[in-house]
Write a protein that holds these residues in place. Structure first.
Motif, PDB file in Angstrom:
ATOM      1  N   HIS A   1      -2.671   5.003   2.338  1.00 21.62           N
ATOM      2  CA  HIS A   1      -3.908   4.794   3.260  1.00 21.62           C
ATOM      3  C   HIS A   1      -3.722   5.953   4.272  1.00 21.62           C
ATOM      4  CE1 HIS A   1      -4.740   1.021   1.192  1.00 21.62           C
ATOM      5  NE2 HIS A   1      -5.904   1.338   1.727  1.00 21.62           N
TER       6      HIS A   1
ATOM      7  N   ALA B   1      -2.511  -2.171  -3.223  1.00 21.49           N
ATOM      8  CA  ALA B   1      -2.830  -1.362  -4.146  1.00 21.49           C
ATOM      9  C   ALA B   1      -2.210  -1.926  -5.383  1.00 21.49           C
ATOM     10  CB  ALA B   1      -1.830  -0.101  -4.082  1.00 21.49           C
TER      11      ALA B   1
ATOM     12  N   PRO C   1      -4.290  -0.384   5.574  1.00 24.16           N
ATOM     13  CA  PRO C   1      -3.710  -0.718   4.571  1.00 24.16           C
ATOM     14  C   PRO C   1      -4.292  -1.846   3.964  1.00 24.16           C
ATOM     15  CG  PRO C   1      -2.036  -0.152   6.397  1.00 24.16           C
ATOM     16  CD  PRO C   1      -3.290  -0.446   7.061  1.00 24.16           C
TER      17      PRO C   1
ATOM     18  N   SER D   1       1.016  -1.325   0.088  1.00 22.72           N
ATOM     19  CA  SER D   1       0.294   0.132   0.057  1.00 22.72           C
ATOM     20  C   SER D   1       1.013   1.159   0.036  1.00 22.72           C
ATOM     21  CB  SER D   1      -0.962   0.121   1.253  1.00 22.72           C
ATOM     22  OG  SER D   1      -1.780   1.044   0.966  1.00 22.72           O
TER      23      SER D   1
END
Length: 356
Positions: free
Chosen positions: A192, A212, A209, A168
């Motif tokens: 995040h 991604a 988190p 993330s």
């Protein structure tokens, strides 16, 4: 809306040619990419619909594809066996070059849009590699130390690139910096981190988190990047002020967002593809007001307005499985795009028809 069936192969990535408005490439995998072969299709858009001009089969799954920026007949593929292959559609069924330095699945490939003489690949092995198509070995390896789902060169600079990963984080690398110690890493932004509260408002609650999966550079504002992933939210960041957190947060998808891409025609519009089987069109809110798109120098001052100004503008729900790829046509009217997914379908459609 035009449709093509990738019979027996589940789509993962679709890309318009940068040379022809009537040609697209689709990377697909048998058995949803879990086991089996891959296939990259070269599709032509004709008055009689979409036709397969050519396809290449590979021994392992394909997760991404990108066109060469220097040769209109060549394209790259990202393979589940850790390989990156270069195909020429004028030649036989074999790749003209293959690179196998990655230790795990390659999940993204991207050509340098500015210098056009290099490309990159990112992998589950926690690295990004930079290549020249005329050399047998990679030029540079950039460690991310986490599964890297998406990496791109900036469309504004030949030496700046970015990535998002399973940890993330949004990372920015500048190849002009010394390689020692930081390995060219210049920014490492926690995706995040909650946005800064507006004056007088309570501080927003942080979100745990999550991975991604995708990101993209804005084509007109050279410091703006959008990210998205498992938590279903699309965020935009200004890399000049990473501590400020996201400047826009776009919510609405019901499952993970697999792919996002900024419009090549409008500075505030982006398109997303999700596991909720929809593609959605968004504005990040930066074009609010009579003045048109916000100027770059005013982006930080306009931050509070933008954070609350983004919204969904429409959605396309014709897919019947996870939508994993979406791309804009670079030519002609500003709304044409293509999408692909696990339903073995490629759809070409005009997003202006769904925008409100």
């Amino acid at each position: 809306m035009l449709e093509f069936r990738t019979q027996g192969f589940n789509g993962y990535s679709v890309k318009y040619s940068p040379f022809f408005d009537s040609r697209i490439a689709v990377a697909a995998s048998a058995n949803f990419g879990l086991v089996g072969n891959g296939r990259v299709y070269i599709l032509g858009l004709t008055p009689n619909g979409i036709v397969a001009e050519k396809y290449f089969d590979t021994q392992d799954s394909l997760f991404d594809t990108t066109w060469s920026e220097t040769n209109e007949h060549q394209l790259l593929t990202a393979g589940g066996d850790g390989s990156v292959k270069l195909f020429d559609i004028n030649l036989s069924e074999f790749p003209v070059q293959s690179w196998t330095e990655h230790a795990r699945e390659v999940f993204s490939v991207h050509w340098n849009l500015v210098s056009k003489d290099t490309f990159l690949s990112s992998s589950w092995d926690g690295t990004i590699k930079i290549w020249n198509p005329n050399t047998a070995n990679s030029l540079t390896t950039l460690p991310t130390h986490s599964c890297t789902y998406s990496a791109q060169f900036s469309p504004h600079s030949p030496t700046i690139l970015s990535s998002v990963s399973s940890d993330s984080h949004l990372r920015i690398f500048d190849l002009r910096t010394p390689a020692s110690a930081s390995n060219h890493l210049t920014l490492n932004i926690p995706i995040h981190t909650p946005p800064k509260p507006r004056m007088g408002a309570a501080a927003p609650v942080g979100i745990p988190p999550s991975e991604a999966l995708t990101h993209d550079w804005n084509k007109y504002r050279d410091t703006i990047i959008a990210t998205a992933g498992v938590d279903r939210l699309i965020r935009t960041f200004d890399i000049r002020a990473p501590a400020q957190g996201p400047i826009a947060v776009l919510a609405g998808h019901e499952y993970a967002v697999r792919r996002i891409t900024w419009s090549p025609h409008l500075s505030d519009i982006l398109l997303s593809a999700s596991y909720d089987m929809t593609c959605r069109v968004w504005t990040d809110g930066s074009a609010m007001g009579a003045g048109g798109p916000a100027k770059q120098e005013n982006m930080l001052e306009a931050q509070n307005m933008i954070l609350g100004g983004g919204r969904e503008m429409g959605r396309m729900g014709r897919h019947t499985e996870f939508v994993t790829g979406v791309d804009w046509c670079l030519f002609g009217a500003e709304g044409w795009c293509a999408s692909t997914g696990w339903d073995e379908r490629v759809l070409v459609w005009d997003c202006r028809a769904i925008m409100q």
